[in-house]
Design a protein around this motif. Structure first.
Motif, short mmCIF file in Angstrom:
data_model
loop_
_atom_site.label_atom_id
_atom_site.label_comp_id
_atom_site.label_asym_id
_atom_site.label_seq_id
_atom_site.Cartn_x
_atom_site.Cartn_y
_atom_site.Cartn_z
N TYR A 47 -54.95 -0.24 -87.43
CA TYR A 47 -53.65 0.45 -87.28
C TYR A 47 -53.21 0.89 -88.72
CZ TYR A 47 -54.55 -0.80 -82.49
OH TYR A 47 -55.34 -1.13 -81.34
N SER A 51 -47.12 0.91 -85.71
CA SER A 51 -46.71 1.79 -84.66
C SER A 51 -47.41 3.01 -84.43
CB SER A 51 -45.22 1.70 -84.71
OG SER A 51 -44.76 0.82 -84.41
N SER A 53 -51.22 5.69 -84.11
CA SER A 53 -52.26 5.66 -83.79
C SER A 53 -53.43 4.65 -84.18
CB SER A 53 -52.68 7.02 -83.11
OG SER A 53 -53.84 7.08 -82.60
N THR A 91 -40.95 7.52 -79.96
CA THR A 91 -42.26 7.48 -79.39
C THR A 91 -43.28 8.49 -80.07
OG1 THR A 91 -41.45 8.91 -77.67
CG2 THR A 91 -41.37 6.49 -77.36
N PHE A 94 -46.53 7.27 -81.81
CA PHE A 94 -47.90 7.01 -81.36
C PHE A 94 -49.06 8.20 -81.41
CE2 PHE A 94 -45.96 3.93 -77.79
CZ PHE A 94 -46.61 2.73 -78.63
N ARG A 232 -53.06 -2.49 -77.90
CA ARG A 232 -53.56 -2.33 -79.51
C ARG A 232 -54.11 -3.42 -79.99
NH1 ARG A 232 -50.45 1.82 -81.47
NH2 ARG A 232 -50.05 0.90 -83.54
N ARG A 274 -49.87 6.67 -73.69
CA ARG A 274 -50.13 7.11 -75.28
C ARG A 274 -50.31 8.55 -75.22
NH1 ARG A 274 -48.24 2.51 -75.39
NH2 ARG A 274 -49.26 0.92 -77.22
#
Length: 341
Positions: A47, A51, A53, A91, A94, A232, A274
């Motif tokens: 990642y 935070s 994708s 959000t 993501f 994750r 997601r």
């Protein structure tokens, strides 16, 4: 590292520990016999921007503080506070996809109106020191700010006013974070282990069988299944029984040896779909019915820390590599046998 989809190159039989007593030996046999076959790596993820994708890999390069390219940057708001999808207005993080092409990071998002990606040459871009708040770190630390152009792109992609992209510099130094509610000390001589911008530990391991068991319970209650993105992980394994990852203490994957350290208590981020970014009570509500320990920790997955000098020169980890079990944790094993064995 290699992207599983085949994009350009990126930057940089089960054994057990010696058994001391006859009682320990027979307990060990019960656990060892539960493994249905060879335990292997099913999936690898990094990642690059915390935070955002996941980037799914065929092969990853391990370092003491995590896979190369994992959690090397984060988004902060105009006040220097870390940005997290735990907050409802953030959000869209993501949906920021990150690829690594040589020394460059390529960012994409469905929420950028013109659809244009942004390419950032990490080595050539001039950075400035920036005091930033990092989750799980008591005091602000100094990160490197990558400038106005990429910040403007991230503001369009996330809708976070005045946000900035900040990353790890050459002098970055941070230790893994003990979760007091888990009560498991860092397994090193000095009680420290390097980590990137990840919350607590350099690696997170999850088990496909545990996800299948969780989804079976969700279905039994008329709930929709969840996928592994909710949790994750860096390393996903196959070949163990559900929740058997709890029992591991020390493993080796292709010349890389890890302590299987601290259980991972899950938070509200797992309740965000997601794709749609919608929130709901699951899977935390169901995890609470059978995976909640004292102090409210609802666990899914195990944090890993490389054993000191446990990464061989030039070592990599690849999908389908065998996971050798070198040692079990006696207390966690007894608990697993009582609950699931």
């Amino acid at each position: 590292m290699v992207i599983r989809s085949g994009a350009s190159p990126l930057i940089p039989a089960i054994t057990a520990a010696a058994i001391v007593t006859v009682t320990s030996y027979y307990l060990w046999k019960r656990v060892k016999s539960s493994v249905t076959g060879v335990v292997t790596v099913a999936e690898l993820n990094v990642y690059p921007v915390k935070s955002c994708s996941e980037l799914t890999l065929d092969t990853a390069t391990p370092t003491p503080r995590g896979f190369e390219g994992d959690r090397i940057a984060q988004i902060i708001d105009k006040n220097g506070k870390y940005c997290t999808p735990r907050d409802k207005d953030k959000t869209k993080l993501f949906h920021v996809q990150v690829e690594i092409w040589g020394d460059a990071l390529l960012f994409k998002s469905r929420h950028v109106a013109d659809g244009e990606p942004f390419e950032l040459d990490v080595k050539k871009t001039k950075t400035t020191p920036k005091s930033a708040e990092v989750l799980m770190v008591p005091d602000n630390i100094t990160l490197q700010d990558y400038g106005d152009e990429v910040a403007a792109w991230f503001e369009k992609a996330t809708g976070i006013p005045g946000c900035r992209l900040t990353g790890i510099g050459s002098d970055f130094d941070r230790s893994s974070q003990v979760n007091a509610d888990q009560g498991e000390a860092i397994p090193s001589d000095d009680g420290r282990a390097p980590v990137s911008l990840a919350d607590e530990a350099p690696y997170l391991l999850t088990n496909l069988a545990s996800l299948a068991d969780l989804n079976k319970r969700l279905k039994a209650n008329g709930k929709a299944p969840v996928d592994m993105r909710r949790f994750r992980p860096n390393i996903v394994i196959r070949g163990l029984k559900p929740w058997e990852e709890d029992t591991l203490k020390r493993i080796r994957i292709n010349h890389v040896e890890f302590w299987v350290w601290q259980r991972c208590g899950r938070c509200g981020m797992t309740t965000i779909d997601r794709d749609t970014l919608e929130r709901g009570p699951e899977p935390l509500a169901t995890l609470s019915t059978f995976r909640e320990r004292a102090k409210g920790m609802r666990n899914f997955g195990m944090h890993l820390i490389p054993v000191e000098d446990g990464i061989a020169d030039g070592a990599t980890i690849t999908v389908d590599d065998e996971v050798e079990i070198l040692e079990y944790d006696e207390e966690r094993r007894k608990e697993w046998l009582q609950l699931f064995g």
